[in-house]
Design a protein around this motif. Sequence first.
Motif, short mmCIF file in Angstrom:
data_model
loop_
_atom_site.label_atom_id
_atom_site.label_comp_id
_atom_site.label_asym_id
_atom_site.label_seq_id
_atom_site.Cartn_x
_atom_site.Cartn_y
_atom_site.Cartn_z
N GLY A 71 0.84 -1.19 0.00
CA GLY A 71 0.00 0.00 0.00
C GLY A 71 0.87 1.24 0.00
N GLY A 72 0.28 2.38 0.17
CA GLY A 72 1.07 3.61 0.15
C GLY A 72 0.71 4.55 1.28
N VAL A 73 0.35 3.99 2.44
CA VAL A 73 -0.02 4.83 3.58
C VAL A 73 1.22 5.55 4.09
CG1 VAL A 73 -1.09 4.86 5.86
CG2 VAL A 73 -1.84 3.19 4.14
N PRO A 74 1.19 6.87 4.23
CA PRO A 74 2.39 7.59 4.65
C PRO A 74 2.64 7.49 6.15
CG PRO A 74 0.60 9.14 4.23
CD PRO A 74 0.10 7.78 3.84
N SER A 75 3.91 7.38 6.53
CA SER A 75 4.36 7.43 7.93
C SER A 75 3.56 6.50 8.82
CB SER A 75 4.28 8.87 8.46
OG SER A 75 5.07 9.74 7.69
N ALA A 76 3.45 5.24 8.42
CA ALA A 76 2.65 4.27 9.18
C ALA A 76 3.30 2.90 9.09
CB ALA A 76 1.23 4.22 8.65
N VAL A 77 2.98 2.05 10.06
CA VAL A 77 3.40 0.65 10.00
C VAL A 77 2.36 -0.11 9.18
CG1 VAL A 77 3.88 -1.45 11.30
CG2 VAL A 77 4.63 0.77 12.18
N VAL A 78 2.78 -0.64 8.05
CA VAL A 78 1.88 -1.35 7.14
C VAL A 78 2.36 -2.79 7.01
CG1 VAL A 78 1.31 0.76 5.89
CG2 VAL A 78 3.24 -0.64 5.12
N HIS A 79 1.59 -3.60 6.28
CA HIS A 79 1.95 -4.99 6.06
C HIS A 79 2.62 -5.13 4.70
CE1 HIS A 79 -1.39 -6.47 9.02
NE2 HIS A 79 -0.43 -5.79 9.61
N LEU A 80 3.86 -5.61 4.71
CA LEU A 80 4.63 -5.85 3.49
C LEU A 80 4.41 -7.29 3.04
CD1 LEU A 80 6.87 -5.10 1.39
CD2 LEU A 80 8.52 -5.90 3.09
N PHE A 81 3.84 -7.47 1.85
CA PHE A 81 3.58 -8.80 1.29
C PHE A 81 4.64 -9.08 0.23
CE2 PHE A 81 1.01 -11.20 -2.05
CZ PHE A 81 1.25 -12.44 -1.47
N VAL A 82 5.39 -10.16 0.42
CA VAL A 82 6.46 -10.55 -0.50
C VAL A 82 6.11 -11.90 -1.09
CG1 VAL A 82 8.92 -11.01 -0.78
CG2 VAL A 82 8.15 -9.29 0.88
N HIS A 83 6.05 -11.97 -2.41
CA HIS A 83 5.70 -13.22 -3.10
C HIS A 83 6.72 -13.43 -4.22
CE1 HIS A 83 2.50 -15.71 -5.48
NE2 HIS A 83 3.32 -16.48 -4.79
#
Length: 582
Positions: A277-289
């Motif tokens: 995603g592109g949420v600024p200045s936040a902890v997001v979920h990184l999906f690696v495939h």
Amino acid sequence: MSQSGAAAFAARANRGAVASFTLRGLVAATGDTLVVSAPPYGFPSTGASSLSRGEEAVSMSSMSNGTSLRIALQDPLEGAAEYLLSLEVSTGAKVDNGERWSLLLWPADDGSEQVANNGLQLPEATNDAGSSSFRLAEVLSLRVSAGRVAPRSLAEVVIMVDWSATDSVQPESLILLAPTGFIFDLVNCLRDPLTVTSQVLACRRGDRTYSASLQIGGATAGQVETALVAEAPAQLSAEAAGNTWLARAMSGEVELAWGSSPGFGVTPMEEATINYGGVPSAVVHLFVHFRTAQTLMGGGYVEVITPDTYRASCLPEDGFAALFLPGLSSCDNRGGGVRLRINITLAPGSYAFMAGLLTPAFTPSRNGFDLLLTDLLGKVIDARVSIPGQRIVQGLNLEPLQLQFGALVKGAETQVRIILRVASALEPLEALGPVRAIQIAAPEHFTLVVREPVLNLDGLPTPEIGWFHLFFLEKLIRVDLVSNAGAAPPQVPAGSYRVEFVVRLPEFFMPSGNAWLVSICRDLACSDLAATVAVAGFDFDDTPTIQGQAAEGQPEEQQGGGGLRPGSQFLLFLMAHLAVQA
């Protein structure tokens, strides 16, 4: 007039070349003609020529008759200045042709009868054919080969250099130039230890990272074959311009011969994608495939290198999850990215995992991610580099998505809920722009049950009817926030919004890329995406988070939906009940 220094590579016999001369003390008027000749050298009719004074070009035109070149000056030349003359030529047939370069300056033809010496007009200036000949280089045979080379891996390169067809070449050393991007070791670039039969006694980096200097042993019999190691570039196609290896045979500082060989390509990992995603200045979920065709024998590491402004996390509360990565024993996020230790052999196939990721406030100028598979010694086995990162979207005020699911029986139907968590209102007139639809992509092996409606459980702003669409083949659920493309997009207030639908679970096993992707769309067709966010899927042994079973039945053909919001469904039920009573 004097001959300039040779270029990086000497010209070779019967080949095209560029001859350069420095002109000093030459005074010429506009319209004068400079005639250059040097038999047996020739001047191609389409050859290029130039005359310059420092960075300033001198206007001129040229014409060749094959054996000489006439240069008509369109600007005057000053005697106190120094000029550089460069000419495209065809060289002689021998290494040393003994040619004498003659440069004659003839005055402009003004119609006067200045004659002398048997009626011939005299040149205004000449070098008296005093410029000495160029010594040409012999042709060197070069062959370069390598096995599969992964990006940024330590490539093992076998080179064979052969000068046995020439009598005059007895090199003491070789200078090897790889394509730009290769890096030779500063001290030793030989693959194998030295033995009594080694033809190359030493190899070290030259004056550039992609050049190497090789010291040749005495008994070489006109050829050398050896194996070198060099770090490969991140990207290089076998057909790319400039993918050529060059070798120069040297005796001291004198170049005796040189040759070239087509290079080999760098082969990236078959497939690798990242999503956060592109949420600024936040902890997001990184999906690696990723999908690899290589084997990580005995285990090793899976490493994601992030851009400098990102920070990855191994904490489950930040989103870390091993979706499908057998043998995962540890996660290390020192250095900004993540490094996952695998303690079993990783066979060719598809794999996926999720990690936490702290995003920057704005999209960095360098926004590429690297994915490396390395063995236990750190050798790169497979890699994909410069995977494009996602743009940081101002106003995309989302918290990490959540996923709920019903009973988990292989091949059966169950409910799935995607929970869209809006931290603060999504405003159509602010930086994010309009949001007209939300699209959910199911993982591989799942089947949408299109005869069951999509439920909007928490009042996500949608039209009254016709707001959901199920695409059976594409495994997509689309929720419209507007009734048509011309309608004003709504504000999405802060809150959590549950969207529920029914799927049929896989018959045998969950997919390797077990994540659901939710796209925020600027148009109804979802061809213009503001962002796509991932949420980790579930496995068969997970505890259901939705009570009750999904409806049974087989999936039908693809169809569009026309669902109702919860309040509208209750109103229609009440009206139908009153009509029956009447």
